[in-house]
Design an enzyme around this catalytic site. Structure first.
Site, PDB file in Angstrom:
ATOM      1  N   LYS A 148     -16.991   7.162  18.187  1.00 18.63           N
ATOM      2  CA  LYS A 148     -16.908   5.637  18.689  1.00 18.63           C
ATOM      3  C   LYS A 148     -17.063   4.847  17.838  1.00 18.63           C
ATOM      4  CE  LYS A 148     -18.958   3.243  22.794  1.00 18.63           C
ATOM      5  NZ  LYS A 148     -17.542   2.885  23.389  1.00 18.63           N
TER       6      LYS A 148
HETATM    7  N1  PMP Z   1     -13.446   6.190  26.277  1.00 21.09           N
HETATM    8  C1  PMP Z   1     -13.632   4.987  25.564  1.00 21.09           C
HETATM    9  C2  PMP Z   1     -12.325   4.905  24.640  1.00 21.09           C
HETATM   10  C3  PMP Z   1     -14.725   4.436  25.755  1.00 21.09           C
HETATM   11  O1  PMP Z   1     -14.957   3.265  25.084  1.00 21.09           O
HETATM   12  C4  PMP Z   1     -15.662   4.639  26.810  1.00 21.09           C
HETATM   13  C5  PMP Z   1     -16.863   3.932  26.672  1.00 21.09           C
HETATM   14  N2  PMP Z   1     -17.912   4.061  25.947  1.00 21.09           N
HETATM   15  C6  PMP Z   1     -15.373   5.647  27.297  1.00 21.09           C
HETATM   16  C7  PMP Z   1     -14.427   6.624  27.216  1.00 21.09           C
HETATM   17  C8  PMP Z   1     -16.274   6.157  28.434  1.00 21.09           C
HETATM   18  O2  PMP Z   1     -17.584   6.836  27.639  1.00 21.09           O
HETATM   19  P1  PMP Z   1     -19.009   6.845  28.351  1.00 21.09           P
HETATM   20  O3  PMP Z   1     -19.019   7.493  29.630  1.00 21.09           O
HETATM   21  O4  PMP Z   1     -19.987   7.424  27.227  1.00 21.09           O
HETATM   22  O5  PMP Z   1     -19.477   5.295  28.348  1.00 21.09           O
END
Ligand code: PMP
Length: 314
Positions: free
Chosen positions: A158
């Site tokens: 991320k």
């Molecule tokens: N894909 C991206 C590109 C994101 O930014 C997020 C948000 N964090 C998600 C998927 C969903 O991930 P999560 O369930 O861990 O929030």
């Protein structure tokens, strides 16, 4: 929202948001060399409790992201969980919250690189305001932007700088009259939304791109796969998905920490199902809502109760 007085963790201690400054030339800002998390806390008034959801999973993912960017975290995952609880308590939050931990390359000079820079870490927790509208169906387009490929920069981390890809796709979608975009990977398979993972159902089976499809390994994605398999007894298949499968799907929904579960009413102006929330999406969404608000005791392990974890009385 006036954030100036909230208590944040930065530069190794607690301080007011207003006092936690970073230098204009910081690498994380100039070059996007940082990584971050988003964690949700749900306030449940009947229990006078703020439940943080899957916090440890988020800090484990932050550890993976920061390893990829060679950023050293100052504390272990468990210590970071404790710190997150403490920040919520210091702000006396008795409402839904969104917690943003992040780390970045903190050198203040010119010259893009990862090596030879000090690292910095901070956590900011703010009152949660609405992200995507989960009450109504979303109108979605397939983006003209492709998802960044792992050979360019790894989307399973991320990484701050990767969000330029998301921002381009999101704004293009909204400015063209849609709510959200679905990005394809560079070889044309479905990857994810700008900040959500994507699922579809067809003939009672749940499908989602597998982690090698240039997607973030979403914490909510994993939670939904677990409850779909364990509670609904659904078959869940992780594999590469064609664009055409979006048009053929019975149901489509997004998952994400900020979003929760949001159903898709149309893709590229083609209605999904009857345009209303489908039965599988509805069941998963209701169950997830119960889990994150502490109403499903068998999932208590997913929640960190903020007030019960401390001696502070509210
Ligand atoms: N894909 C991206 C590109 C994101 O930014 C997020 C948000 N964090 C998600 C998927 C969903 O991930 P999560 O369930 O861990 O929030």
């Amino acid at each position: 929202m006036d954030l100036s007085e909230i208590s944040v963790y930065a530069h190794g201690g607690f301080r007011r948001y207003e006092d936690a400054k970073i230098g204009l030339l910081s690498h994380g800002l100039q070059y996007g060399t940082g990584c971050f998390e988003g964690i949700r806390g749900y306030w449940v008034p009947e229990q006078r409790e703020l439940f943080l959801v899957l916090v440890r999973d988020h800090y484990e993912r932050l550890a993976t992201s920061s390893k990829i960017l060679t950023i050293a975290l100052p504390k272990s995952a468990d210590e970071l969980v404790d710190l997150t609880v403490e920040i919520c308590l210091r702000n006396n939050y008795q409402r839904d919250v969104y917690v943003r931990p992040f780390c970045y390359k903190a050198a203040e000079d010119v010259g893009v690189r990862l090596h030879g820079s000090p690292d910095a870490f901070a956590i900011v927790a703010i009152p949660f305001t609405h992200y995507l509208d989960t009450e109504r169906g979303l109108h979605v387009c397939v983006s003209s932007w492709r998802r960044t490929d792992d050979t360019m920069a790894p989307p399973r981390a991320k990484i701050t700088g990767l969000y330029i890809n998301s921002a381009l796709a999101k704004s293009e979608a909204v400015e063209n009259g849609y709510d959200e975009a679905i990005l394809l990977s560079h070889d044309g398979h479905v990857a994810e939304g700008s900040a959500e993972n994507v699922f579809l159902t067809r003939r009672g089976v749940l499908y989602t791109p597998d982690p090698s499809q240039n997607v973030l390994e979403g914490v909510t994605r994993k939670a939904i796969i677990d409850i779909a398999r364990n509670d609904l007894g659904l078959e869940v298949i992780e594999r590469s998905i064609d664009r055409g499968e979006l048009y053929a799907a019975d149901e489509i929904f997004f998952t994400g920490t900020a979003t929760g579960i949001a159903y898709v009413a149309s893709v590229d102006r083609r209605r999904v199902g009857d345009g209303e929330i489908g039965p599988i999406t509805k069941t998963l969404s209701d169950l997830y809502a119960r889990i994150v608000t502490g109403r499903e005791p068998r999932y208590a392990g997913w929640l960190t109760p903020t007030y019960a974890s401390s001696n502070v009385k509210v």
